[in-house]
Design an enzyme around this catalytic site. Sequence first.
Site, mmCIF file in Angstrom:
data_model
loop_
_atom_site.group_PDB
_atom_site.id
_atom_site.type_symbol
_atom_site.label_atom_id
_atom_site.label_comp_id
_atom_site.label_asym_id
_atom_site.label_seq_id
_atom_site.Cartn_x
_atom_site.Cartn_y
_atom_site.Cartn_z
ATOM 1 N N GLY A 7 -15.123 27.800 -45.684
ATOM 2 C CA GLY A 7 -14.031 28.746 -45.485
ATOM 3 C C GLY A 7 -13.948 29.704 -46.651
ATOM 4 N N CYS A 8 -12.814 30.313 -46.807
ATOM 5 C CA CYS A 8 -12.603 31.295 -47.870
ATOM 6 C C CYS A 8 -12.990 30.701 -49.228
ATOM 7 C CB CYS A 8 -11.141 31.734 -47.877
ATOM 8 S SG CYS A 8 -10.732 32.867 -49.206
ATOM 9 N N PHE A 9 -13.828 31.413 -49.944
ATOM 10 C CA PHE A 9 -14.318 30.859 -51.199
ATOM 11 C C PHE A 9 -13.259 30.752 -52.286
ATOM 12 C CE2 PHE A 9 -16.970 35.084 -51.598
ATOM 13 C CZ PHE A 9 -15.839 35.872 -51.704
#
Length: 158
Positions: A7-9
Amino acid sequence: MAYFAGGCFWGMEDLFRTRTGVIDTEVGYIGGQNENPTYENHPGHAEGLKIIYDNTKTSYKELLDYFFRVHDPTTLDRQGNDRGSSYRSALFIQDEEEKKTAEEVIKIVDESGRWQGKAVTTLEPFSIFWPAEDYHQDYLVKKPNGYTCHFERFGTFL
């Protein structure tokens, strides 16, 4: 070093950077089709996390255990509000030992029944890791109220 995508880093980095044995983290793009990807142009790349760790203080297996606790590995191309292959759950495998360990941990995760479905985490061959733009590095340190969908959901699988 280990290379994960979940997902979003931003959220992944924020949680892993404080783990025992983690020396450094860096967010970037991995597993895609173009060279020198950017946030605006990274076809096929996942938002990834590079983890530099001290293997005398933590292991790849322990990092994987945490990885499967801080994001939902059962959602295909999605974490929280983020959708698309950039947000896939993936492990970027560097050698046979990592592959074997990843398969072992995924089996443990699936058999635990903690998640409602089975992990859809892909095992992809390691490719070039392209660091993300500076404003993405340590983003949630710079903006502590920034968006994240990552958190520790439960204790260890091991």
